[in-house]
Write a protein that holds these residues in place. Sequence first.
Motif, mmCIF file in Angstrom:
data_model
loop_
_atom_site.group_PDB
_atom_site.id
_atom_site.type_symbol
_atom_site.label_atom_id
_atom_site.label_comp_id
_atom_site.label_asym_id
_atom_site.label_seq_id
_atom_site.Cartn_x
_atom_site.Cartn_y
_atom_site.Cartn_z
ATOM 1 N N ARG A 275 0.834 -1.209 0.000
ATOM 2 C CA ARG A 275 0.000 0.000 0.000
ATOM 3 C C ARG A 275 0.865 1.254 0.000
ATOM 4 N NH1 ARG A 275 -3.298 0.788 5.266
ATOM 5 N NH2 ARG A 275 -1.167 1.250 5.939
ATOM 6 N N GLU A 276 1.919 1.274 0.824
ATOM 7 C CA GLU A 276 2.763 2.463 0.902
ATOM 8 C C GLU A 276 3.561 2.690 -0.373
ATOM 9 O OE1 GLU A 276 5.158 1.952 4.335
ATOM 10 O OE2 GLU A 276 3.560 2.463 5.753
ATOM 11 N N TRP A 277 3.948 1.594 -1.028
ATOM 12 C CA TRP A 277 4.822 1.727 -2.194
ATOM 13 C C TRP A 277 4.052 1.907 -3.502
ATOM 14 C CZ3 TRP A 277 10.038 1.682 -3.587
ATOM 15 C CH2 TRP A 277 10.918 1.778 -2.509
ATOM 16 N N VAL A 298 4.430 -9.217 -6.368
ATOM 17 C CA VAL A 298 3.886 -10.490 -5.861
ATOM 18 C C VAL A 298 4.680 -11.656 -6.439
ATOM 19 C CG1 VAL A 298 1.874 -12.005 -5.850
ATOM 20 C CG2 VAL A 298 1.587 -9.566 -5.404
ATOM 21 N N ALA A 299 5.074 -11.562 -7.699
ATOM 22 C CA ALA A 299 5.899 -12.616 -8.300
ATOM 23 C C ALA A 299 7.220 -12.766 -7.553
ATOM 24 C CB ALA A 299 6.152 -12.307 -9.768
ATOM 25 N N LYS A 300 7.821 -11.642 -7.144
ATOM 26 C CA LYS A 300 9.059 -11.691 -6.364
ATOM 27 C C LYS A 300 8.809 -12.266 -4.972
ATOM 28 C CE LYS A 300 11.873 -9.487 -9.274
ATOM 29 N NZ LYS A 300 13.107 -10.086 -9.849
ATOM 30 N N LEU A 301 7.693 -11.852 -4.357
ATOM 31 C CA LEU A 301 7.384 -12.322 -2.995
ATOM 32 C C LEU A 301 7.127 -13.823 -2.950
ATOM 33 C CD1 LEU A 301 5.018 -9.449 -1.791
ATOM 34 C CD2 LEU A 301 7.237 -10.025 -0.791
ATOM 35 N N PRO A 309 10.032 -4.039 -1.142
ATOM 36 C CA PRO A 309 9.514 -3.407 -2.367
ATOM 37 C C PRO A 309 10.601 -2.616 -3.076
ATOM 38 C CG PRO A 309 8.040 -3.006 -0.511
ATOM 39 C CD PRO A 309 9.291 -3.597 0.058
ATOM 40 N N LYS A 310 10.463 -2.498 -4.377
ATOM 41 C CA LYS A 310 11.390 -1.683 -5.161
ATOM 42 C C LYS A 310 10.634 -1.045 -6.317
ATOM 43 C CE LYS A 310 13.063 -5.210 -8.390
ATOM 44 N NZ LYS A 310 14.266 -5.858 -8.975
ATOM 45 N N GLU A 398 7.208 4.525 -4.209
ATOM 46 C CA GLU A 398 7.895 4.193 -5.452
ATOM 47 C C GLU A 398 8.171 5.457 -6.273
ATOM 48 O OE1 GLU A 398 7.411 1.066 -9.123
ATOM 49 O OE2 GLU A 398 5.663 2.221 -8.524
ATOM 50 N N ILE A 399 7.141 6.278 -6.465
ATOM 51 C CA ILE A 399 7.320 7.497 -7.249
ATOM 52 C C ILE A 399 8.204 8.481 -6.487
ATOM 53 C CG2 ILE A 399 6.155 9.377 -8.458
ATOM 54 C CD1 ILE A 399 5.724 6.607 -9.646
#
Length: 564
Positions: A275-277, A298-301, A309-310, A398-399
């Motif tokens: 949510r934050e990212w 989600v694929a990375k998780l 997150p990135k 992210e932004i």
Amino acid sequence: METKMLPVGIEDFEEMRTDNFYYVDKTSFISTLLRNRGKANLFTRPRRFGKTLNMSMLQTFFEIGRDNKDLFAGLDIAQEQVLCEEHMNKYPVIFLTLKSVEGETFADAMQLLAFQVASECKRLSFLEKSLQINEKDLKIFDALMEQEATQDKLNTALKTLCVMLEAHYNKKAVLLIDEYDVPLDKAFHNGYYDKMISFMRIFLGEALKTNRSLAFAVITGCLRISRESIFTGLNTLRISSITDSDHDEHFGFTDIEVRKMLADYNLSSAYNDMREWYNGYRFGDANVYCPWDIINHVAKLKNNPNIRPKCYWNNTSSNSMVKRFIDKADDTTRSEIEDLIAGKSVTKVIRETLTYGELDKNINNLWSMLFLTGYVTRTQDPVGLQSEPINLIIPNLEIREIFIEKIRDWFEEKLDDARIQEELQRLYRAFLEADCDTIEEILHNQLRATISYFDNYENYYHGFLTGLLIGGAWSIKSNQESGSGRSDLLLTASDGSTGIVIEVKHAKKPEDIPVMCEAALNQIDKKRYKDAFLASRVKQIRVYGITFWQKSCGVVAAPAIDAC
């Protein structure tokens, strides 16, 4: 329960459903579109928010000759039985994507566009054998398919395909055009915008305005190009932008959809980070996530539940626009960017309808571009009229990271460029005023910043000095015949007042620098390099001997010569 594959990079609805990829149900878009559509319908959203997948879904739903009930089984649209009976697989469909039409020249772009049209013709190649189509249209169709059509035929290609499909099926066609503004964006940045806007005005106008074989059209893009520049005379255009609420949840993932996806993969503990990212985009009355980010993370998780997150969102198509924004920015804009990074809002009047030609005219137009492309979003305050200011914020972490790592760096590059230009202006003035100390100081600074000890030879220094002086307030000639030889550099001030002769030397050891400078002056005098200015209108001639050794140099000037 076995979890489905995540559709990283999958934009084809049929592939997603057939191959059992995870699908977030956006089929209510179909029923809302059908109930509220105009003849032409334009949807503008930032990149990576599911426009192409939704267009593929529309093609799969509407296209005649398919039987796709199984692909929509269990989805929202399947509950609309009357609507499905009336519209599912009942229309011929043309689907053209323009996202790859990004040539460096107009000719390149036209070739890429012709390729896209040819690809769609090949998909519709059954029309070649249709007995309902007249011979003239079949010849045009063959030329389009072989990329041999004239410009006039390419101009009217979409209308021609609609006419042929109606003739074959006795049913008006649905036209889908994805990423319509990419060719305009690339044309603007590569210098052929006027040609492209003229072409697109005809290309889309013929298909949308005077086309009796068109049932309706759906068009997607990132920016909403003004009606006057490209949709002239199209009074039936219905527009849904990021400030409209009628389709606010059809592009992007809602909070409920993200929570469900995380729960389906037993990753609910990652919700707060997600949510934050990746949340915070405000479309109409909805807060939405960027689907590209969610699916990728989600694929990375799945493989590593502890991964942080990135940044996955890479809006490459608007990076050049952001750099234009920074080029136009002043200290006030820089301060506003820092406020955004700190979590504050800035208040701006946003114009949703622009032409590319207007972007550079006003910094507020470039703020509008940041808003429309997703770099900033509005707060939850009610949307006012276009003439009223709204509060803008960075949507998520992210932004914010993009602002810190890219936009702030671009600002620093701009400031560095400004400092360099100021330094070079000092260098130009010093040459005009025979200020040898300043010339040495600036050359030393530039040598320390740029040169390698391995570049320690005379031709390199000649080129180094030429590069610094090109673009100054004068014309410059290198290795020009003059007198009885070739001078290294001849400079003429733009106002014609001063001619400058420079001879460059390279010393083998530092103590030779003064001697070599004097030798350079003697060479200028002996070979009469200054004769190049005697027949010109310059009022005075200045001569310089400059000697380099590694990252050091010496500069000597002879007294000015009156050329009048």
